[in-house]
Design a protein around this motif. Structure first.
Motif, PDB file in Angstrom:
ATOM      1  N   UNK A   9       0.830  -1.209   0.000  1.00  0.00           N
ATOM      2  CA  UNK A   9       0.000   0.000   0.000  1.00  0.00           C
ATOM      3  C   UNK A   9       0.863   1.258   0.000  1.00  0.00           C
ATOM      4  N   UNK A  10       1.900   1.256   0.832  1.00  0.00           N
ATOM      5  CA  UNK A  10       2.784   2.429   0.895  1.00  0.00           C
ATOM      6  C   UNK A  10       3.528   2.629  -0.425  1.00  0.00           C
ATOM      7  N   UNK A  11       4.019   1.535  -1.003  1.00  0.00           N
ATOM      8  CA  UNK A  11       4.762   1.638  -2.257  1.00  0.00           C
ATOM      9  C   UNK A  11       3.866   2.155  -3.381  1.00  0.00           C
ATOM     10  N   UNK A  12       2.640   1.664  -3.437  1.00  0.00           N
ATOM     11  CA  UNK A  12       1.711   2.124  -4.476  1.00  0.00           C
ATOM     12  C   UNK A  12       1.360   3.600  -4.295  1.00  0.00           C
ATOM     13  N   UNK A  13       1.177   4.039  -3.053  1.00  0.00           N
ATOM     14  CA  UNK A  13       0.863   5.440  -2.797  1.00  0.00           C
ATOM     15  C   UNK A  13       2.015   6.347  -3.215  1.00  0.00           C
ATOM     16  N   UNK A  14       3.239   5.963  -2.855  1.00  0.00           N
ATOM     17  CA  UNK A  14       4.404   6.769  -3.225  1.00  0.00           C
ATOM     18  C   UNK A  14       4.627   6.741  -4.730  1.00  0.00           C
ATOM     19  N   UNK A  15       4.462   5.573  -5.326  1.00  0.00           N
ATOM     20  CA  UNK A  15       4.664   5.437  -6.770  1.00  0.00           C
ATOM     21  C   UNK A  15       3.649   6.282  -7.536  1.00  0.00           C
ATOM     22  N   UNK A  16       2.415   6.301  -7.066  1.00  0.00           N
ATOM     23  CA  UNK A  16       1.388   7.115  -7.718  1.00  0.00           C
ATOM     24  C   UNK A  16       1.757   8.592  -7.682  1.00  0.00           C
ATOM     25  N   UNK A  17       2.236   9.061  -6.536  1.00  0.00           N
ATOM     26  CA  UNK A  17       2.607  10.476  -6.418  1.00  0.00           C
ATOM     27  C   UNK A  17       3.797  10.818  -7.313  1.00  0.00           C
ATOM     28  N   UNK A  18       4.798   9.952  -7.325  1.00  0.00           N
ATOM     29  CA  UNK A  18       5.984  10.215  -8.140  1.00  0.00           C
ATOM     30  C   UNK A  18       5.646  10.186  -9.622  1.00  0.00           C
ATOM     31  N   UNK A  19       4.888   9.182 -10.052  1.00  0.00           N
ATOM     32  CA  UNK A  19       4.531   9.080 -11.462  1.00  0.00           C
ATOM     33  C   UNK A  19       3.705  10.276 -11.915  1.00  0.00           C
ATOM     34  N   UNK A  20       2.733  10.670 -11.103  1.00  0.00           N
ATOM     35  CA  UNK A  20       1.887  11.802 -11.472  1.00  0.00           C
ATOM     36  C   UNK A  20       2.692  13.095 -11.524  1.00  0.00           C
ATOM     37  N   UNK A  21       3.540  13.307 -10.506  1.00  0.00           N
ATOM     38  CA  UNK A  21       4.363  14.518 -10.490  1.00  0.00           C
ATOM     39  C   UNK A  21       5.342  14.570 -11.646  1.00  0.00           C
ATOM     40  N   UNK A  22       6.005  13.439 -11.933  1.00  0.00           N
ATOM     41  CA  UNK A  22       6.968  13.392 -13.035  1.00  0.00           C
ATOM     42  C   UNK A  22       6.285  13.541 -14.383  1.00  0.00           C
ATOM     43  N   UNK A  23       5.124  12.910 -14.543  1.00  0.00           N
ATOM     44  CA  UNK A  23       4.409  13.000 -15.809  1.00  0.00           C
ATOM     45  C   UNK A  23       3.981  14.437 -16.092  1.00  0.00           C
TER      46      UNK A  23
END
Length: 268
Positions: free
Chosen positions: A72-86
């Motif tokens: 859950x933590x990894x998915x939450x962080x990954x979502x934020x990073x992907x959205x911010x980078x995109x």
């Protein structure tokens, strides 16, 4: 018989050398990992500031995986990073092209880009909280800012560094500005854009932990901050390793895309 063979040079050794470099690099990578684990185990065994060993950290990772916390933590962080980078890349690339191709746009935008580039994204967090609240928006915003600034500078530099000989040759052949931009400038700038994306990705992960301090309820950075309160070093190490592995995986994917998109480049 090819010209190469006619000159008395066999192509076989060159063909054999091709796969050797990746194999050698993989062997060196594995050696580095093993040496790193050995040093880590040694430091933990002599009791350096309560440092947990690899087995202890692996056991904690197993617990966090079993109860679903790590996923859950990894998915939450990954979502934020992907959205911010995109978002950062989508905005940075056209702005970088504008700055590099049009002198007027460069004069208007470059002062702002250079000004904000000297301000660490972490310093924007208090302002982001005041203006955007404590939801997901400020977290994504500071990650977006970190990736945007790296990508826009790389794209701009890529356009500026395009060989003028190529542009002049295209003009002599009767190419329009639009054709020159699409057929010469964009391909020549692609390696710079991808390098900027890789640098921006590293900056995004580096900003993540601080971004998740903004009233987060999940995420690797949030979990590490919670573990700090209880001096749970094993959980902190699990978070660090998870961030490193996710960042490494994303970087390798970008590197693969770079090799596919810039196969025309001469490589060493």
């Amino acid at each position: 018989m090819t010209e190469l063979t006619a000159l008395g040079k066999s192509p076989a050794p060159a063909a054999r050398r091709g796969p050797r470099r990746p194999r050698r690099a993989t062997a060196l990578n594995l050696t580095a990992v093993v040496l790193g684990l050995a040093v880590w185990t040694l430091l933990a065994s002599i009791g350096v500031q309560g440092l947990p060993g690899p087995l202890q950290v692996a056991a904690k990772a197993g617990e966090l995986i079993a109860d679903g916390t790590l996923l859950d933590d990894a998915l939450a962080s990954l979502r934020r990073v992907l959205l911010g980078c995109l978002l950062g890349t989508l905005l940075a690339v056209p702005i970088g092209f504008l700055m590099g191709w049009y002198a007027t746009a460069r004069g208007l935008l470059e002062p702002y880009v250079q000004f904000f580039r000297t301000i660490p994204p972490l310093a924007i967090i208090p302002l982001a909280i005041v203006l955007m609240g404590i939801g997901e928006v400020p977290k994504v915003f500071v990650i977006f800012l970190a990736s945007f600034l790296s990508s826009v500078v790389a794209t701009f530099q890529g356009v500026v560094d395009v060989d003028r000989t190529l542009i002049n040759a295209a003009r002599v052949l009767g190419a329009s500005d639009r054709t020159i931009f699409l057929k010469v400038v964009v391909p020549a700038s692609t390696p710079f854009i991808l390098v900027g994306m890789r640098v921006g990705l590293g900056s995004a992960w580096g900003t993540l932990v601080a971004a998740e301090l903004i009233a987060a309820q999940e995420g690797l950075g949030f979990r590490m901050q919670q573990a700090q309160l209880y001096y749970d070093l094993s959980t902190i190490f699990v978070g660090l390793i998870a961030i490193g592995l996710l960042g490494l995986l994303m970087d390798r994917l970008l590197l693969l895309a770079e090799r596919r998109l810039t196969g025309w480049q001469e490589r060493r």
